[in-house]
Design a protein around this motif. Sequence first.
Motif, PDB file in Angstrom:
ATOM      1  N   THR A 122       0.394  -1.195   0.443  1.00  0.00           N
ATOM      2  CA  THR A 122       0.204  -0.087   0.155  1.00  0.00           C
ATOM      3  C   THR A 122       1.241   1.065   0.171  1.00  0.00           C
ATOM      4  N   GLN A 123       2.016   1.538   0.435  1.00  0.00           N
ATOM      5  CA  GLN A 123       3.111   2.046   0.467  1.00  0.00           C
ATOM      6  C   GLN A 123       3.848   2.007   0.168  1.00  0.00           C
ATOM      7  N   ILE A 124       4.379   1.621  -0.933  1.00  0.00           N
ATOM      8  CA  ILE A 124       5.758   0.729  -1.217  1.00  0.00           C
ATOM      9  C   ILE A 124       5.999   1.885  -2.075  1.00  0.00           C
ATOM     10  N   THR A 125       7.448   1.845  -1.123  1.00  0.00           N
ATOM     11  CA  THR A 125       8.765   2.678  -1.496  1.00  0.00           C
ATOM     12  C   THR A 125       9.685   1.753  -2.866  1.00  0.00           C
ATOM     13  N   PRO A 126      10.770   3.379  -3.135  1.00  0.00           N
ATOM     14  CA  PRO A 126      11.941   2.052  -4.012  1.00  0.00           C
ATOM     15  C   PRO A 126      12.302   1.283  -3.541  1.00  0.00           C
ATOM     16  N   PHE A 127      12.957   1.295  -2.707  1.00  0.00           N
ATOM     17  CA  PHE A 127      13.152   0.688  -1.483  1.00  0.00           C
ATOM     18  C   PHE A 127      12.571  -1.356  -0.826  1.00  0.00           C
ATOM     19  N   ASP A 128      11.308  -0.835  -0.801  1.00  0.00           N
ATOM     20  CA  ASP A 128      10.612  -1.861  -0.316  1.00  0.00           C
ATOM     21  C   ASP A 128       9.588  -2.574  -1.947  1.00  0.00           C
ATOM     22  N   PHE A 129       9.979  -1.575  -2.857  1.00  0.00           N
ATOM     23  CA  PHE A 129       9.952  -2.172  -4.132  1.00  0.00           C
ATOM     24  C   PHE A 129      11.404  -3.378  -4.229  1.00  0.00           C
ATOM     25  N   ILE A 130      12.425  -3.214  -4.680  1.00  0.00           N
ATOM     26  CA  ILE A 130      13.480  -3.742  -4.521  1.00  0.00           C
ATOM     27  C   ILE A 130      13.817  -5.284  -3.530  1.00  0.00           C
ATOM     28  N   SER A 131      13.326  -4.788  -2.018  1.00  0.00           N
ATOM     29  CA  SER A 131      13.578  -5.614  -0.989  1.00  0.00           C
ATOM     30  C   SER A 131      12.640  -6.628  -1.740  1.00  0.00           C
ATOM     31  N   ALA A 132      11.136  -6.235  -2.156  1.00  0.00           N
ATOM     32  CA  ALA A 132      10.337  -7.213  -2.548  1.00  0.00           C
ATOM     33  C   ALA A 132      10.389  -7.823  -3.658  1.00  0.00           C
ATOM     34  N   LEU A 133      11.169  -7.934  -4.769  1.00  0.00           N
ATOM     35  CA  LEU A 133      11.307  -8.466  -5.955  1.00  0.00           C
ATOM     36  C   LEU A 133      12.753  -9.291  -5.176  1.00  0.00           C
ATOM     37  N   VAL A 134      13.568  -8.754  -4.596  1.00  0.00           N
ATOM     38  CA  VAL A 134      14.670  -9.908  -3.846  1.00  0.00           C
ATOM     39  C   VAL A 134      14.193 -10.727  -3.027  1.00  0.00           C
TER      40      VAL A 134
ATOM     41  N   TRP B 271      16.856 -12.239   5.008  1.00  0.00           N
ATOM     42  CA  TRP B 271      16.328 -11.455   4.273  1.00  0.00           C
ATOM     43  C   TRP B 271      14.707 -10.547   4.838  1.00  0.00           C
ATOM     44  N   GLY B 272      14.041 -11.308   5.453  1.00  0.00           N
ATOM     45  CA  GLY B 272      13.183 -10.426   6.305  1.00  0.00           C
ATOM     46  C   GLY B 272      13.604 -10.154   6.993  1.00  0.00           C
ATOM     47  N   MET B 273      14.556 -10.868   8.505  1.00  0.00           N
ATOM     48  CA  MET B 273      14.867  -9.892   9.347  1.00  0.00           C
ATOM     49  C   MET B 273      15.795  -8.605   8.862  1.00  0.00           C
ATOM     50  N   LEU B 274      16.648  -9.183   7.413  1.00  0.00           N
ATOM     51  CA  LEU B 274      16.921  -7.211   7.331  1.00  0.00           C
ATOM     52  C   LEU B 274      15.809  -6.210   7.167  1.00  0.00           C
ATOM     53  N   ILE B 275      14.784  -6.887   6.258  1.00  0.00           N
ATOM     54  CA  ILE B 275      13.394  -5.612   6.135  1.00  0.00           C
ATOM     55  C   ILE B 275      13.147  -5.326   7.679  1.00  0.00           C
ATOM     56  N   TYR B 276      12.890  -6.122   8.236  1.00  0.00           N
ATOM     57  CA  TYR B 276      12.177  -5.687   9.265  1.00  0.00           C
ATOM     58  C   TYR B 276      12.907  -5.201  10.147  1.00  0.00           C
ATOM     59  N   ALA B 277      14.791  -5.029  10.477  1.00  0.00           N
ATOM     60  CA  ALA B 277      15.506  -4.327  10.882  1.00  0.00           C
ATOM     61  C   ALA B 277      15.494  -2.853  10.306  1.00  0.00           C
ATOM     62  N   VAL B 278      15.225  -2.631   8.962  1.00  0.00           N
ATOM     63  CA  VAL B 278      15.191  -1.400   8.808  1.00  0.00           C
ATOM     64  C   VAL B 278      13.979  -0.617   8.844  1.00  0.00           C
ATOM     65  N   GLU B 279      12.578  -1.524   9.472  1.00  0.00           N
ATOM     66  CA  GLU B 279      11.808  -0.970   9.340  1.00  0.00           C
ATOM     67  C   GLU B 279      11.320  -0.288  10.767  1.00  0.00           C
ATOM     68  N   LEU B 280      12.267  -1.390  12.130  1.00  0.00           N
ATOM     69  CA  LEU B 280      12.345  -0.521  13.005  1.00  0.00           C
ATOM     70  C   LEU B 280      13.653   0.474  13.942  1.00  0.00           C
ATOM     71  N   LEU B 281      14.505   0.180  12.353  1.00  0.00           N
ATOM     72  CA  LEU B 281      15.376   1.237  12.264  1.00  0.00           C
ATOM     73  C   LEU B 281      14.919   3.320  11.626  1.00  0.00           C
ATOM     74  N   THR B 282      13.814   2.929  10.728  1.00  0.00           N
ATOM     75  CA  THR B 282      13.611   3.719  10.346  1.00  0.00           C
ATOM     76  C   THR B 282      11.931   4.915  11.475  1.00  0.00           C
ATOM     77  N   GLN B 283      11.526   3.940  12.238  1.00  0.00           N
ATOM     78  CA  GLN B 283       9.862   4.107  13.266  1.00  0.00           C
ATOM     79  C   GLN B 283      11.641   4.827  14.933  1.00  0.00           C
ATOM     80  N   LYS B 284      12.300   4.300  14.524  1.00  0.00           N
ATOM     81  CA  LYS B 284      12.925   4.757  15.774  1.00  0.00           C
ATOM     82  C   LYS B 284      13.357   5.714  15.308  1.00  0.00           C
ATOM     83  N   PHE B 285      14.703   5.964  14.049  1.00  0.00           N
ATOM     84  CA  PHE B 285      15.681   7.036  13.929  1.00  0.00           C
ATOM     85  C   PHE B 285      15.116   8.289  13.244  1.00  0.00           C
TER      86      PHE B 285
END
Length: 228
Positions: free
Chosen positions: A32-44, A70-84
């Motif tokens: 629903t809110q796909i960014t270029p990073f999300d798009f690439i992560s989904a493709l990979v 890969w899921g853990m890396l994406i989840y870590a990025v999500e947490l990172l953007t939420q906290k910082f």
Amino acid sequence: MNTNIFHLSIELFVGFLALLIITKVLGKTQITQITPFDFISALVLGELVGNAIYDKDISVWYVLYAITLWGMLIYAVELLTQKFKGTRKILEGKPAIVIRNGKLDRDELKKNKLDINQLQHLLRDKDVFSIREVEFAILEANGSVNVLKKSNYVTPTRKDLNITPQQVNLPISIILDGEVLWDNLSEAGFNEIWLNRQLSYHGITNPEQVLFAEWLEGEPLFVTSYHL
């Protein structure tokens, strides 16, 4: 041959479940809110599963490991953007005002690699067919454009016209492709007798003749039959 089919079936099943779990964990932003990073992560993520499944030398555990890591890396990025908040600009991008006070911002268009034709296409998606109608246009991180029109082009509201507000009701689908949605019919407060009476009013004897039927509070049943 049978052994290969068995292993393929197992890997497909495991890959399906793993992707389902990862999608649930990561949330809805992948779609629903796909960014270029999300798009690439989904493709990979899809490529990892696809390549692993159709490679005979790769086991189920490799598929699980690849998806989990890969899921853990994406989840870590999500947490990172939420906290910082400072990381959001780098990892998610930031909105850009491409039309400001009714004027095109050439620098922002150039910075975001957006030409006029592309901008016009994005504006038409928002029912804006002329740049002159726009006071502000914001290019969002996911590539969509949100528009604030000039006052002369804004559709007046009931408040603007001093018209008494009315209750807004949600339409309910009653029949889809000839099949009665009984839960929806019950939610609307009606039964089969009422439905048959309404269909009879439209000259329809069987719900299977109906392509689509929708009910809205205060309005007659809207019916589209197959023969129309």
